[in-house]
Design an enzyme around this catalytic site. Structure first.
Site, PDB file in Angstrom:
ATOM      1  N   CYS A   2      53.867  37.533  35.289  1.00 38.70           N
ATOM      2  CA  CYS A   2      54.766  36.397  35.462  1.00 38.70           C
ATOM      3  C   CYS A   2      56.095  36.905  35.986  1.00 38.70           C
ATOM      4  O   CYS A   2      56.310  38.095  36.150  1.00 38.70           O
ATOM      5  CB  CYS A   2      54.963  35.716  34.120  1.00 38.70           C
ATOM      6  SG  CYS A   2      53.415  35.360  33.290  1.00 38.70           S
ATOM      7  N   ARG A  28      55.003  36.404  41.819  1.00 38.36           N
ATOM      8  CA  ARG A  28      54.406  37.075  40.664  1.00 38.36           C
ATOM      9  C   ARG A  28      53.498  36.141  39.866  1.00 38.36           C
ATOM     10  O   ARG A  28      52.816  36.590  38.952  1.00 38.36           O
ATOM     11  CB  ARG A  28      55.498  37.613  39.738  1.00 38.36           C
ATOM     12  CG  ARG A  28      56.496  38.543  40.424  1.00 38.36           C
ATOM     13  CD  ARG A  28      57.583  38.959  39.460  1.00 38.36           C
ATOM     14  NE  ARG A  28      56.998  39.661  38.342  1.00 38.36           N
ATOM     15  CZ  ARG A  28      56.689  40.964  38.375  1.00 38.36           C
ATOM     16  NH1 ARG A  28      56.897  41.645  39.464  1.00 38.36           N
ATOM     17  NH2 ARG A  28      56.137  41.549  37.335  1.00 38.36           N
ATOM     18  N   TRP A  75      51.764  33.307  35.453  1.00 40.53           N
ATOM     19  CA  TRP A  75      50.403  33.560  35.929  1.00 40.53           C
ATOM     20  C   TRP A  75      49.580  33.710  34.669  1.00 40.53           C
ATOM     21  O   TRP A  75      49.682  34.710  33.957  1.00 40.53           O
ATOM     22  CB  TRP A  75      50.348  34.832  36.760  1.00 40.53           C
ATOM     23  CG  TRP A  75      49.100  34.956  37.543  1.00 40.53           C
ATOM     24  CD1 TRP A  75      48.865  34.505  38.807  1.00 40.53           C
ATOM     25  CD2 TRP A  75      47.866  35.583  37.130  1.00 40.53           C
ATOM     26  NE1 TRP A  75      47.577  34.809  39.192  1.00 40.53           N
ATOM     27  CE2 TRP A  75      46.942  35.458  38.188  1.00 40.53           C
ATOM     28  CE3 TRP A  75      47.457  36.222  35.957  1.00 40.53           C
ATOM     29  CZ2 TRP A  75      45.642  35.961  38.118  1.00 40.53           C
ATOM     30  CZ3 TRP A  75      46.161  36.710  35.879  1.00 40.53           C
ATOM     31  CH2 TRP A  75      45.280  36.583  36.953  1.00 40.53           C
ATOM     32  N   ASN A 101      56.539  38.334  30.042  1.00 41.15           N
ATOM     33  CA  ASN A 101      55.596  38.795  31.070  1.00 41.15           C
ATOM     34  C   ASN A 101      54.831  39.974  30.480  1.00 41.15           C
ATOM     35  O   ASN A 101      55.441  40.970  30.089  1.00 41.15           O
ATOM     36  CB  ASN A 101      56.338  39.255  32.331  1.00 41.15           C
ATOM     37  CG  ASN A 101      55.383  39.977  33.287  1.00 41.15           C
ATOM     38  OD1 ASN A 101      54.191  39.688  33.319  1.00 41.15           O
ATOM     39  ND2 ASN A 101      55.906  40.961  34.012  1.00 41.15           N
ATOM     40  N   GLY A 102      53.514  39.846  30.365  1.00 41.65           N
ATOM     41  CA  GLY A 102      52.716  40.922  29.775  1.00 41.65           C
ATOM     42  C   GLY A 102      51.644  40.348  28.871  1.00 41.65           C
ATOM     43  O   GLY A 102      51.348  39.140  28.932  1.00 41.65           O
ATOM     44  N   GLU A 479      40.327  46.464  54.735  1.00 39.14           N
ATOM     45  CA  GLU A 479      41.642  45.822  54.611  1.00 39.14           C
ATOM     46  C   GLU A 479      41.645  44.467  55.316  1.00 39.14           C
ATOM     47  O   GLU A 479      42.168  43.478  54.792  1.00 39.14           O
ATOM     48  CB  GLU A 479      42.735  46.737  55.175  1.00 39.14           C
ATOM     49  CG  GLU A 479      44.140  46.213  55.080  1.00 39.14           C
ATOM     50  CD  GLU A 479      44.593  45.788  53.683  1.00 39.14           C
ATOM     51  OE1 GLU A 479      45.584  45.048  53.595  1.00 39.14           O
ATOM     52  OE2 GLU A 479      43.918  46.137  52.691  1.00 39.14           O
ATOM     53  N   LYS A 483      42.402  40.778  53.471  1.00 40.80           N
ATOM     54  CA  LYS A 483      43.417  39.817  53.916  1.00 40.80           C
ATOM     55  C   LYS A 483      42.796  38.437  54.098  1.00 40.80           C
ATOM     56  O   LYS A 483      43.326  37.426  53.625  1.00 40.80           O
ATOM     57  CB  LYS A 483      44.081  40.275  55.222  1.00 40.80           C
ATOM     58  CG  LYS A 483      44.901  41.542  55.119  1.00 40.80           C
ATOM     59  CD  LYS A 483      46.119  41.435  54.243  1.00 40.80           C
ATOM     60  CE  LYS A 483      45.799  41.815  52.859  1.00 40.80           C
ATOM     61  NZ  LYS A 483      46.282  42.968  52.218  1.00 40.80           N
ATOM     62  N   GLU A 486      41.613  36.940  50.612  1.00 38.96           N
ATOM     63  CA  GLU A 486      42.599  36.569  49.596  1.00 38.96           C
ATOM     64  C   GLU A 486      43.483  35.406  50.018  1.00 38.96           C
ATOM     65  O   GLU A 486      43.972  34.663  49.163  1.00 38.96           O
ATOM     66  CB  GLU A 486      43.432  37.782  49.171  1.00 38.96           C
ATOM     67  CG  GLU A 486      44.373  38.343  50.175  1.00 38.96           C
ATOM     68  CD  GLU A 486      45.149  39.530  49.595  1.00 38.96           C
ATOM     69  OE1 GLU A 486      45.568  39.475  48.422  1.00 38.96           O
ATOM     70  OE2 GLU A 486      45.310  40.529  50.336  1.00 38.96           O
ATOM     71  N   HIS A 502      20.767  49.067  55.758  1.00 40.14           N
ATOM     72  CA  HIS A 502      20.271  49.339  54.399  1.00 40.14           C
ATOM     73  C   HIS A 502      20.396  48.101  53.513  1.00 40.14           C
ATOM     74  O   HIS A 502      20.368  48.203  52.293  1.00 40.14           O
ATOM     75  CB  HIS A 502      21.042  50.520  53.799  1.00 40.14           C
ATOM     76  CG  HIS A 502      20.927  51.761  54.643  1.00 40.14           C
ATOM     77  ND1 HIS A 502      19.756  52.447  54.818  1.00 40.14           N
ATOM     78  CD2 HIS A 502      21.861  52.389  55.414  1.00 40.14           C
ATOM     79  CE1 HIS A 502      19.957  53.477  55.641  1.00 40.14           C
ATOM     80  NE2 HIS A 502      21.218  53.454  56.020  1.00 40.14           N
ATOM     81  N   LYS A 602      51.591  39.015  43.122  1.00 40.57           N
ATOM     82  CA  LYS A 602      51.966  40.203  43.887  1.00 40.57           C
ATOM     83  C   LYS A 602      51.680  41.492  43.142  1.00 40.57           C
ATOM     84  O   LYS A 602      51.092  42.429  43.683  1.00 40.57           O
ATOM     85  CB  LYS A 602      53.444  40.127  44.256  1.00 40.57           C
ATOM     86  CG  LYS A 602      53.924  41.252  45.145  1.00 40.57           C
ATOM     87  CD  LYS A 602      53.324  41.143  46.512  1.00 40.57           C
ATOM     88  CE  LYS A 602      53.596  42.280  47.440  1.00 40.57           C
ATOM     89  NZ  LYS A 602      52.730  42.317  48.603  1.00 40.57           N
TER      90      LYS A 602
HETATM   91  C1  AGP Z   1      46.760  43.016  48.560  1.00 40.86           C
HETATM   92  O1  AGP Z   1      47.078  42.139  49.558  1.00 40.86           O
HETATM   93  C2  AGP Z   1      46.905  42.482  47.205  1.00 40.86           C
HETATM   94  N1  AGP Z   1      48.158  41.934  46.960  1.00 40.86           N
HETATM   95  C3  AGP Z   1      46.463  43.425  46.096  1.00 40.86           C
HETATM   96  O2  AGP Z   1      45.147  43.805  46.354  1.00 40.86           O
HETATM   97  C4  AGP Z   1      47.319  44.674  45.937  1.00 40.86           C
HETATM   98  O3  AGP Z   1      47.134  45.531  47.009  1.00 40.86           O
HETATM   99  C5  AGP Z   1      46.907  45.396  44.654  1.00 40.86           C
HETATM  100  O4  AGP Z   1      47.143  44.538  43.578  1.00 40.86           O
HETATM  101  C6  AGP Z   1      47.660  46.699  44.472  1.00 40.86           C
HETATM  102  O5  AGP Z   1      49.021  46.480  44.356  1.00 40.86           O
HETATM  103  P1  AGP Z   1      50.019  47.737  44.353  1.00 40.86           P
HETATM  104  O6  AGP Z   1      49.955  48.380  45.688  1.00 40.86           O
HETATM  105  O7  AGP Z   1      51.352  47.135  44.057  1.00 40.86           O
HETATM  106  O8  AGP Z   1      49.572  48.647  43.265  1.00 40.86           O
END
Ligand code: AGP
Length: 607
Positions: A2, A28, A75, A101-102, A479, A483, A486, A502, A602
């Protein structure tokens, strides 16, 4: 994961700054939001499920009064996103408000104990035990600060909290253990927040609270003490180097697009790394008997790309490992001969920190590559390097991926030099190529936005995508897939193209879009074979390849041309850009918010 924010102002209403602070922390988590303020000794709380923009209007946040307050954007981890479970949570009499947060791991047993003492709970959250614990401690005629200290010593798990009470309306008490918290001081007030962007509009003077520390904020400033024994701790203010504009959207409709277009700049900064850290990290990598590259999500993809670069340039075998699997997979073998290079843009990802903690306990050498000064990763690493991407607000990592691969390439080159694995000419040539990377990305951003928009319009209706590459391009493909997945919520696969036959090839039907990452290099011939394989099953081929690569263009339905002369080992950086743009354009075309994809946040600071 959060976002929490608090401020104590000398004068003026705090509600606007609290809303602005929460807004800047929405990346967040954004499934519910709430504010608590004290005015004339009365604690006001307004909270509900939904994003700030909606809830603020619905509950008229702007009508809240007072120059002291706390705010939270959530969150959900415990308890569904609804009004009851939204933060702040209060004690029995509604005089103590807490945002958190936690995750409190022992909240059930604490709740049971408090219920036996006559407390009653309204939510299903773990957080609600905190204000009740503080209330219980304050019964002994103990002040808010000391009551909070005592309550915190009862908690197991992770927390960053801020406490506000009408009983002591001139202060905010905040504390952290594992979850990030930073303080800020300006002429007009004192702040606390989960991250710097939230307080940057008011000050560049910050203090990074460390694990197990509590702070009391008043208009006059802050005092810090250790939770375990209440010992006073003095800590000087630090200056944040980047300016507010860097944390604003400027003329872009979304942070993600702005951050994609910031890559030429962030890559140029990424070429000016602090020499002493490059040297130090290279030395540790050279000494490592076994080297693990550990990261989650996009950072994991940087680790995969890095493993190819370290092997090919410095002849160093490295093991890229998904953070959340590290302890299970290597926890019993990692030890004094192991070196862990942890990659995390936020420097706060729970899974990555857990892998590190375990390794440190077994005397392994822990190194860090992160984008966040003052993050936990920088404090638990033997040596770390800051990738210089500047703040990244969009949940989907873009510029931080390309910067990470750029930093890993420079470390590999430095190691190759140290080990004498490359001739001076080869080193000079690779260094010259490195310097060209920002220009290549600039060129791609200038030329390919429109063609990618048309590509997105063409493939808008597709319900499945497959991303493929060989060698280091399998990391780029993964990657690209992440993108798209997500921010557009479209099912997508990605794997090294050699794996198709395979199994995965069985899902290919007439028209299935297959995105191929095909730079010139050692894998070029084989990737043509992989394309033909998919084409034979009716797939539509979208290829990211070098401009004028007639072999690939001739067998593809659509191609995105890349500048000439990009070496395969550096290709994940420029070749990721069109994949970032494709995902972005598809998300926008589908009316989705690329900055705040559903169910994501994030930085993932919980298990
Ligand atoms: C990627 O677009 C995501 N936001 C997520 O997979 C992110 O890369 C992952 O949570 C790792 O975050 P970090 O690099 O802050 O550890």
């Amino acid at each position: 994961m959060c976002g929490i924010f608090g401020c104590v102002l000398l004068k003026g209403s705090a509600v606007e700054q609290i809303q602005d602070g929460i807004k800047r922390l929405e990346y967040r988590g954004y499934d519910s939001v709430g504010i608590a303020m004290v005015d004339h000794g009365v604690l006001q709380i307004r909270k509900d499920a939904g994003k700030l923009s909606d809830v603020s209007k619905r509950l008229k946040f702007s009508e809240m009064r007072g120059s002291i307050g706390i705010g939270h954007t959530r969150w959900a981890t415990h308890g569904a996103p609804n009004m009851i479970n939204a933060h702040p949570h209060t004690d029995s009499n509604g005089r103590i408000a807490v945002i958190h947060n936690g995750v409190i791991e022992n909240f059930m047993e604490l709740k049971k104990e408090l219920i036996e003492k006559g407390h009653s709970f309204v939510s299903r959250t773990d957080t609600e035990v905190i204000p009740h614990l503080i209330e219980e401690e304050m019964k002994g005629d103990v002040g808010l600060r000391d009551a909070t200290l005592r309550a915190l010593r009862r908690l197991k798990g992770s927390y960053a909290i801020a406490v506000l009470s009408s009983l002591e309306p001139d202060k905010i008490v905040c504390a952290r253990h594992e979850s990030p918290l930073v303080l800020g001081v300006s002429k007009n007030g004192t702040y606390c927040a989960s991250d710097v962007p939230a307080i940057r509009p008011y000050t560049n003077k910050v203090v990074y609270l460390r694990n197990g520390e509590l702070a009391v904020l008043t208009v006059g400033g802050y005092e810090i003490m250790r939770v375990s024994d209440g010992a006073e701790i003095s800590r000087d203010l630090e200056e944040v180097s980047w300016d507010l504009e860097m944390a604003e959207k400027q003329e872009y409709p979304h942070y993600m697009l702005k951050e994609i277009y910031e890559q030429p700049t962030s890559l140029r900064y990424g070429l000016r790394l602090q020499e002493k850290y490059v040297e130090l990290i290279t030395t540790f990598l050279d000494r490592g008997k076994e080297v693990f590259l550990v990261g989650a999500g996009t950072s994991q993809h940087s680790c995969i790309a890095g493993s190819y670069i370290f092997a090919k340039l410095a002849r160093l075998t490295t093991y890229p490992v998904v953070s959340s699997e590290f302890v299970e997979r290597y926890g019993s073998t990692v030890g004094i001969d192991s070196t862990i290079l942890a990659v995390s843009q936020s420097g706060e990802t729970y899974d990555t920190l857990k892998a590190i903690d375990h390794s440190r306990m077994r005397a392994a050498t822990v190194l860090g590559l992160t984008n966040t000064v003052g993050s936990t990763l920088t404090r638990v690493s033997r040596a770390y390097i800051i990738q210089q991407s500047g703040p990244e607000i969009g949940v989907a990592a873009t510029k931080t991926f390309t910067s990470q691969v750029l930093v890993l390439s420079q470390l590999a080159l430095r190691l190759a030099r140290l080990r004498g694995k490359l001739s001076q000419d080869e080193i000079d040539e690779f260094e010259a190529k490195l310097k060209k990377v920002p220009g290549w990305v600039e060129n791609i951003l200038e030329r390919s936005r429109e063609p990618i928009k048309s590509l997105a319009e063409k493939y808008i209706g597709d319900k499945l995508f497959i991303f493929l590459g060989r060698g280091i391009s399998s990391a780029t493909a993964m990657e690209g897939r992440l993108k798209l997945l997500e921010i557009t919520y479209t099912p997508a696969l990605a794997y090294p193209a050699g794996e198709s036959k395979h199994g995965p090839i069985s899902i290919v039907e007439k028209g299935t879009p297959c995105v191929f990452v095909c730079p010139r290099g050692d894998t070029h011939a084989e990737i043509i074979g992989s394309i033909m394989e998919m084409k034979a099953r009716g797939a539509r081929i979208i290829s990211i390849c070098e401009e004028g690569d007639s072999e690939i263009e001739g067998i593809s339905d659509d191609t995105i041309g890349m500048p000439k002369g990009i070496p395969e080992l550096l290709s994940p950086i420029p070749y990721a850009v069109p994949l970032q743009l494709l995902a972005y354009e598809l998300a926008v075309l589908r009316g989705l918010d690329p900055d705040m994809p559903r169910n994501l946040a994030k930085s993932v600071t919980v298990p």
